[in-house]
Every structure is written in structure tokens, then in C-alpha cells.
Design an enzyme around this catalytic site. Structure first.
Site, PDB file in Angstrom:
ATOM      1  N   CYS A 104       0.868  -1.219  -0.071  1.00 19.38           N
ATOM      2  CA  CYS A 104       0.021  -0.180  -0.160  1.00 19.38           C
ATOM      3  C   CYS A 104       0.936   1.288   0.075  1.00 19.38           C
ATOM      4  O   CYS A 104       1.588   1.556  -0.887  1.00 19.38           O
ATOM      5  CB  CYS A 104      -1.194   0.053   1.206  1.00 19.38           C
ATOM      6  SG  CYS A 104      -2.307   1.134   1.007  1.00 19.38           S
ATOM      7  N   HIS A 144      -3.975  -5.201   0.206  1.00 17.61           N
ATOM      8  CA  HIS A 144      -3.371  -5.667   1.597  1.00 17.61           C
ATOM      9  C   HIS A 144      -3.210  -6.959   1.661  1.00 17.61           C
ATOM     10  O   HIS A 144      -4.347  -7.463   2.252  1.00 17.61           O
ATOM     11  CB  HIS A 144      -4.113  -4.973   2.774  1.00 17.61           C
ATOM     12  CG  HIS A 144      -4.010  -3.452   3.002  1.00 17.61           C
ATOM     13  ND1 HIS A 144      -2.893  -2.901   3.865  1.00 17.61           N
ATOM     14  CD2 HIS A 144      -4.647  -2.522   2.500  1.00 17.61           C
ATOM     15  CE1 HIS A 144      -3.024  -1.745   3.957  1.00 17.61           C
ATOM     16  NE2 HIS A 144      -4.109  -1.107   3.122  1.00 17.61           N
ATOM     17  N   GLU A 178      -2.266  -8.973   3.954  1.00 15.82           N
ATOM     18  CA  GLU A 178      -2.240  -9.212   5.495  1.00 15.82           C
ATOM     19  C   GLU A 178      -3.677  -9.386   5.978  1.00 15.82           C
ATOM     20  O   GLU A 178      -3.976  -9.781   6.967  1.00 15.82           O
ATOM     21  CB  GLU A 178      -1.487  -8.259   6.385  1.00 15.82           C
ATOM     22  CG  GLU A 178      -2.183  -6.724   6.499  1.00 15.82           C
ATOM     23  CD  GLU A 178      -1.710  -5.835   5.343  1.00 15.82           C
ATOM     24  OE1 GLU A 178      -1.146  -6.351   4.174  1.00 15.82           O
ATOM     25  OE2 GLU A 178      -1.866  -4.770   5.628  1.00 15.82           O
TER      26      GLU A 178
END
Ligand code: XMP
Length: 508
Positions: free
Chosen positions: A79, A167, A169
Site C-alpha cells: 500500500c 493488503h 495481510e
């Protein structure tokens, strides 16, 4: 030497999640502030630049000198991290026409790129950014795009520099963990060698080196963190460790004796101190929650300090501090969002060095280490319990009689949860005595005028937010009946259905 990945923190709330995902991949990692990259540390095998609330154009945006690691080890920008690398190396970043937020699909993916090895067509990712990369630096090429985002991911030609604008994660990026694994294992050459067994072996060695022949003291609370820290230290230095377990008189029913017994069975050198007289005397008549907490905190330090002073040659104070206690995420103003609470209130003049063997572990890793050390399951899966104990679960002034009433009600509730296999389904549970409220009831032919008990059970993953546990009505009905029938002084039971926020887990 334990190999590791460095995650540079630019203030995003999801930075900790990246660390969690890497640990789940049995990979050791450290989150460091964006400007604290450990130049010259040979154990670092790769670096991840995480997200940020800033745009790369904000004058206050956090900047990092890429020369510290570019060309020396693989780099992944996520990001803001991806936009920062692109912007710094000559690409263009601009505000997106519309904020890109939520689910998206990778419509093109270069699966020959090691970062996307094994990716399925149209893999779902999670976007959350206001800016977007509109031109890549020279010598960079796109490796994935979505319908709206041309440069959803990029690589520098022939170099291990990668960026993703989504993202990986977060759970909504369905193959996000695979992407992180590709980066850590295939690109950085990581060995996935971070395991409880490994941790115990290396930490025991390190503790022996660090402490030598010195003596160490540790305050036990009965909770999982301090217990695991104690058992780990015991394995490393045996009876050079003295543990102090203070009973302030406001623990759960039989808790002090039971836990002390557990500790002795584990071979710990532990001193149990019954200091309840002092705590009850100092709390006499006190009703204000913050005042209660302050008195208990102060008394605890005094009692602990007095005991510790008896061990005249102690050089170290060990604590069960864990990783989330220490991670200081930066918010936009640079202020600390969550500060360390474990150290708070410990006597500085004790002049001891701090030893925190669990300081790199997340809670579930502490539990895995506890199992590795052979600790009993009931110690490992025990619910969190506040330091001031039942004192903050008795609304109003505290007396021994009120503590006794609350202990009985709490015990019925907790045993009920255990017997019905509900204990492990909730984050934490307990009873609260509303000792300043009385209501009318009828028992047999007698009118009663007594206190209510509130039951609280919550689900949570970190205690920062929590929801009330949706326990079965039949179970609540049985517990309510049991409490009213068996605990003299209670004629009404309520169930707390507030979430956090806006309520908190504890009532005081
Ligand atoms: P709250 O009430 O703030 O609680 O939602 C969040 C978590 O912290 C625990 N808690 C404490 N733990 N000392 C502790 O060690 C304290 O003074 C304390 N106060 C609250 C609470 O039980 C919950 O798990």
C-alpha cells in the site's frame, strides 16, 4: 542467529497483522518504526514497508532512506510502502478518481513472477487507498492489475523489489498469506524456523548468557504470561529465580491456594505472600473506582518491594511482557496509541535490570510455548483476570463479606462454563456484585431485600474490542437459579449485553 524479516511501521493499523501472518508462517519478524532500520544486522533477510495513513505528498509523510536496504536484500512495499518506493524512485502517484476501498479481483496476474506463484486467476484482494500509482519508475513493470488499478502490483526488472497496492495481510485478500509466504520463503530464502521448540531452546541459551550466576525475581499473577515467563526462566536458571505471588485477598475462590500449588508442582521457587489484611484495611470505605485501583497498585508495589528486598543479591526483575504490550503504533500526530502497561507502577528505585523473555511473542505464541514447556492446560487457557481482581467487580465499598459473596457467585458461573464446554469459547467471564443496589424478591414465603449479581462474558481477540457472548438461555437460566439458591445475599441475576466500545469489559 535467528533470521528475521523487518517490517517498517508507517503508522497503519494493519501493520501488526503483517507480523501476525509472518509468525503464522513460522517466520520471525520485528516491527520497527520507519526510521529505525537496523543497518548492518546480518540476521535480516528481507524488509517489508507497510501502510500509512499519509499520502506520499503530505508534508508530514514518513520517509525512509531506501538505500539502507535496496540492492542488499529483497524489499516488499504494501500500500503506502508500494507507493512510497514508486514515488521515490521516479514513478508517479496521484489521488485516485474514487477512493479504492474494499474487495477487488486481480484480473491480470503474472504467475511467472515468484511473488504470485500459485495464484489463481481473478484472486480476490482487499484495497484501501486514496492515492494510486499512475506511472511506474523506469525499469519497473506491472505484475498484477485489477479492473480499476493498472499497477496493483509491480516489480523492478531483474531485482527483488516488489510493491502491492492491496493488503495481503487482511483475511479478505484470499491468497494474501500465499503472497507473503512466496516473499518470505522463495524470494528472501527464509527457512520457516520460528517454532515454540526453537524459541524455547534459543531463549534458554540466551537467558543463561544474559543472567549468568545472578539472581532474578519475578512477580507471578496467576495469568498465562507471567506463568510461562517463570517456567521458561526456571528451565534456564533453576533456583536462581525467585517468584513472588501476592494475595491481595480479592482473587477468585481458592485461586491463591490452587495456583500456588500448580506453581510448586512446576518446580518453581515461589513465595506466596498473604497481604490481604493490608489491602482490606487500605481499601476500607473506598468506593471510587480509580481510587481503588491506585490504592491496590500502590499496596502491591509496597508488598512486592518488601519481599524482593529480602533477596538482597537480586540483580534482575523478570516480567511476562508480551509483544502487543510493546508495539507502539504511530497515529497521524505521532502519538502513541497503546502504551506498555506491564511496567507501569513498578518501583524504579529497586535498581534492577529488566528481563522480558516473552517480549517478542503474541498471546497465542505464549500459549504454544507454555505447551512446549509441558505446563498444564488449565494454566495455559486461563481467562485474563484484572490485576486489582474482584475489587473492580464489587461496585461500592469492599468488605471481606462482599468478596466472599462474589467469589461464590463467580465460581458457580465459571464452573458452569467449564462443565458445559463453554469456557474456551469466551475470551473472559466473571460476576459483578452491585453492592449498592438492593431489590425486593421472595424466597419461600419470605420477602428478601438483597443485592443483584451481574454476569459478564465476552468474546474478543485482543480485549481492545469485545462483544457480549451469546451464551445459551438454558445455561444462563441454570446459573441464575444456582446463584440465587446457593449464594446468601443475592436475590437477582442479570446478564450484561453491552459490547466494547462503548462499554468496557470490566465495570470499574
Ligand atoms: P477493559 O475493562 O478496559 O479491560 O475493557 C480490558 C482487559 O484488560 C483487563 N484489565 C486489567 N488487567 N490490570 C490488568 O492486568 C488491570 O488493572 C486491568 N484492568 C482491566 C480486563 O480484565 C480485560 O481483559
Amino acid at each position: 542467529m535467528q533470521e528475521k524479516i523487518i517490517i517498517l511501521d508507517f503508522g497503519s493499523q494493519t501493520t501488526q497483522l503483517i507480523a501476525r501472518r509472518l509468525r503464522e508462517l513460522d517466520t520471525f519478524c520485528e516491527i520497527l518504526p520507519y526510521n529505525k532500520f537496523p543497518v548492518g544486522d546480518d540476521s535480516v533477510i528481507g524488509v517489508i514497508l507497510a501502510g500509512s495513513p499519509y499520502s506520499v505528498y503530505d508534508p508530514e509523510a514518513f520517509k525512509v532512506d531506501l538505500q539502507q536496504f535496496v540492492g542488499k536484500m529483497p524489499v516488499l512495499g504494501i500500500c503506502y510502502g508500494a507507493q512510497f518506493i514508486s514515488h521515490t524512485l521516479g514513478g508517479r502517484v496521484e489521488p485516485a478518481d474514487s477512493r479504492e476501498y474494499g474487495r477487488a479481483n486481480l484480473t491480470t496476474i503474472d504467475t511467472t513472477c515468484p511473488l504470485f506463484k500459485g495464484f489463481e486467476p481473478n484472486s480476490q484482494v482487499w484495497m484501501s487507498h486514496g492515492d494510486t500509482i499512475t506511472a511506474l519508475p523506469q525499469g519497473f513493470h506491472p505484475i498484477a492489475s485489477t479492473e480499476k488499478v493498472k499497477f496493483a502490483a509491480y516489480q523492478a526488472d531483474g531485482q527483488d523489489i516488489y510493491g502491492v497496492q492491496f493488503h495481503p495481510e487482511v483475511a479478505h485478500s484470499l491468497q494474501g498469506t500465499l503472497l507473503l509466504k512466496n516473499f518470505v520463503v522463495d524470494i528472501c530464502g527464509g527457512h520457516q524456523d520460528w517454532s515454540p521448540k526453537n524459541f524455547v531452546e534459543t531463549t534458554v541459551q540466551e537467558l543463561r548468557q544474559q543472567i549468568g550466576q545472578d539472581r532474578v525475581i519475578l512477580g507471578l499473577s496467576g495469568g498465562v504470561d507471567s506463568s510461562v515467563a517463570a517456567v521458561l526462566l526456571n528451565r534456564a536458571i533453576g533456583h536462581q529465580l525467585t517468584c513472588i505471588f501476592v494475595d491481595h485477598g480479592m482473587l477468585r475462590k481458592n485461586e491463591f491456594q490452587n495456583v500456588l500449588h500448580d506453581y510448586e508442582c512446576l518446580g518453581l521457587n515461589v513465595i506466596g505472600v498473604d497481604a490481604s489484611e493490608k489491602f482490606f484495611a487500605d481499601l476500607d470505605g473506598v468506593t471510587e473506582p480509580e481510587k481503588k485501583r491506585k490504592i491496590i497498585g500502590r499496596d502491591f508495589v509496597e508488598v512486592f518491594d518488601a519481599e524482593a528486598k529480602k533477596i538482597t543479591d537480586a540483580k534482575w526483575l523478570a516480567q511476562g511482557t508480551i509483544y502487543p504490550d510493546r508495539i507502539e503504533s504511530l497515529n497521524i500526530t505521532g502519538k502513541v496509541i497503546k502504551s506498555h502497561h506491564n511496567v507501569g507502577g513498578l518501583p524504579e528505585e529497586m535498581n534492577l535490570q529488566l528481563c522480558e523473555p516473552l517480549k517478542w511473542l503474541f498471546k497465542d505464541e505464549v500459549r504454544r510455548v507454555g505447551r512446549q514447556l509441558g505446563m498444564p492446560e488449565h494454566l495455559i487457557t486461563r481467562h485474563p483476570f484484572p490485576g486489582p481482581g474482584l475489587a473492580v467487580r464489587i461496585l461500592g465499598a469492599i468488605t471481606r463479606e462482599k468478596v466472599r459473596i462474589l467469589q461464590e457467585a463467580d465460581d458457580i458461573f465459571i464452573q458452569g462454563l467449564r462443565n458445559n464446554n463453554l469456557y474456551d469459547q469466551v475470551w473472559q467471564a466473571g460476576a459483578i456484585l452491585l453492592s449498592e443496589v438492593r431489590s425486593v424478591g421472595v424466597m419461600g414465603d419470605e420477602r428478601t431485600y438483597e443485592n443483584p449479581i451481574a454476569l459478564r462474558a465476552v468474546t474478543s481477540s485482543d480485549a481492545m474490542t469485545a462483544d457480549w457472548a451469546h451464551l445459551p438461555y438454558e445455561f444462563l437460566a441454570r446459573v441464575s437459579n444456582d446463584i440465587i439458591n446457593k449464594v446468601r445475599g443475592v436475590n437477582r441475576v442479570c446478564y450484561d449485553i453491552s459490547s466494547k466500545p462503548p462499554a468496557t469489559i470490566e465495570w470499574e
